[in-house]
Enzyme design. Sequence first.
Site, short mmCIF file in Angstrom:
data_model
loop_
_atom_site.label_atom_id
_atom_site.label_comp_id
_atom_site.label_asym_id
_atom_site.label_seq_id
_atom_site.Cartn_x
_atom_site.Cartn_y
_atom_site.Cartn_z
N TRP A 101 30.83 -33.41 14.31
CA TRP A 101 32.10 -33.40 15.04
C TRP A 101 33.15 -32.50 14.41
CZ3 TRP A 101 34.13 -35.34 19.51
CH2 TRP A 101 35.53 -35.37 19.62
N MET A 102 33.91 -31.82 15.29
CA MET A 102 35.10 -31.04 14.92
C MET A 102 36.23 -31.36 15.88
SD MET A 102 35.65 -26.91 15.44
CE MET A 102 35.07 -26.32 13.85
N ASP A 152 40.98 -31.14 15.50
CA ASP A 152 42.18 -30.35 15.21
C ASP A 152 42.02 -29.31 14.09
OD1 ASP A 152 43.00 -32.43 16.81
OD2 ASP A 152 44.47 -33.23 15.41
N TRP A 209 33.68 -38.64 17.08
CA TRP A 209 34.82 -38.82 16.18
C TRP A 209 34.57 -40.01 15.26
CZ3 TRP A 209 38.54 -42.48 15.00
CH2 TRP A 209 39.70 -42.02 14.36
N SER A 265 45.09 -35.11 10.07
CA SER A 265 45.55 -33.72 10.14
C SER A 265 46.73 -33.44 9.23
CB SER A 265 45.92 -33.37 11.58
OG SER A 265 44.77 -33.26 12.38
N ARG A 285 52.20 -39.17 11.54
CA ARG A 285 51.07 -38.36 11.09
C ARG A 285 51.27 -36.85 11.34
NH1 ARG A 285 49.20 -41.77 15.20
NH2 ARG A 285 48.71 -40.81 17.20
N GLU A 340 51.91 -35.53 18.71
CA GLU A 340 50.97 -35.25 17.63
C GLU A 340 51.08 -33.80 17.19
OE1 GLU A 340 47.32 -38.26 17.63
OE2 GLU A 340 47.04 -36.64 19.07
N TRP A 399 40.61 -34.52 24.30
CA TRP A 399 40.23 -35.91 24.03
C TRP A 399 39.67 -36.59 25.29
CZ3 TRP A 399 39.52 -36.96 19.28
CH2 TRP A 399 40.35 -36.41 18.28
#
Length: 501
Positions: free
Chosen positions: A43-44, A46, A70, A106, A172, A227, A310
């Site tokens: 998984w990849m 941000d 994820w 992130s 975050r 975000e 997403w």
Amino acid sequence: MKKTVNHMDNNLETAQQFVEEMNKKISGHPWRPVYHVSPPANWMNDPNGFCFFKGEYHLFYQHHPFSPEWGPMYWGHVKSKDLVFWEHLPIALAPGEAYDKNGCFSGSAIEKDGKLYIMYTGNVWTGPDHDKDLQQTQALAVSDNGVRFTKLAENPVIAAAPEGDIHPHHFRDPKVWEHEGQYYAVIGSKTKTNQGQALLFRSPDLINWEFVNVMAKGEGNFGFMWECPDFFHLDGQDVLVMSPQGMKPEGIYYHNLHQSGYVIGTLNYETGQLSHGPFQLLDYGFDFYAPQTTIDNKGRRILIAWMDMWESPMPTQSCGWAGAMTLPRLLRIKNGQIVSTPVPELERLRENEVYYTQVMVEGELALEGISGDHVELELVIDAQAASRFGLKLRVNEERGEETVLTYTRDDSLVSLDRNRSGQGPGGIRQAEVPLENNQLHLRCFIDKSSVEIFINGGTTVMTARVYPSEGATGIRFFADQPIQIINLKKWDLKHAIINFN
């Protein structure tokens, strides 16, 4: 500074070995991008820590090394000397401390005293509900060489969200920068009543931070959480980039689950408040989220985003990997909006040029030598009297596959249609684009599982992941009345990922 500690070596080694073994099994997959960054395996999401350090571009990314879904976040890592050819490096960060045991979320990177510092969000689940039961803090890791990192003993350097109308848990994605001898960080947040906002912090040394103010707050249809904020000065103006979650559709816009865009204004560094204009999208396609920028040694502001969305189906997950990054895009401001263009270094990928000029199109037309699944097209269309025209990419006539870009004159709309693109999600995305002297300028980057289309010099960009069959290499032009392709160039694009296929 306290003595640094590092408890993540074993986690990093285990994760790296797992990814390398998995990569051997999935190399050469037909949807694997040729010149876009994607994970060696699993998984990849941000982009993180995008920076220029000691003569090279470093790009980190959210990475789950043990699954194509994820999960607990690590930081994957690639580097490049030219933003074109990318080399995969060992995984840079692993969770494991009390403050980040459920994920190194992130963040960003900055050079200080010749070292590279990463500022990231440590995530801890405090219960089964991942929306409510979480604790998020901000932490630092440091490296002499930009490859091997050590977490600081002072972590977390911001241990809690500030008091006030600020949600205590959703806190975050710090983006850090330096201004007049002080360090600043903008952090994504929301109010206690679920309005997105961005928080500004200040520090003399990256370790001791004070809360300055709510930099900007959403009103109306501006999302329930902001975000991955980014902040920078560009062409004499301040820009705040963010990815608002939960904006509702308005006409032809905001039809993705979450959006990514920006506001332009002026930050008062004393009060910490940003006065700004309206929200504008950075990309009008399907798959573009969490963009992050850096400034390089040439003074250029460059952006890369996650080329997915997403909760959108990802057919490659069944093949052992998921996620990719957009091409690096050069940013500038023109007429009150950001214009995005592919960095000029990408021309180094070109080979086998095919060139046409003054081609008339009515009905549907294919041109010899204009095809492929990892190519660049550059063309100028004179619309003449046509009311509807465009081009079809990744065409497989036998299977009925095509990804269609259509211009309709009556409403000045460009539409990107992937309802027949192959596997994966369908849908249509649109943007209002006026013709320039009755012409439409297009630059299209086609890769094994993506298209990126830059329209009228980058004033509008549309990005989509597509998953057609291997035989879908056709490119066709169409018009309801005669149009003229004033000029058309096509290049095959070389492989740009150095150490895996």
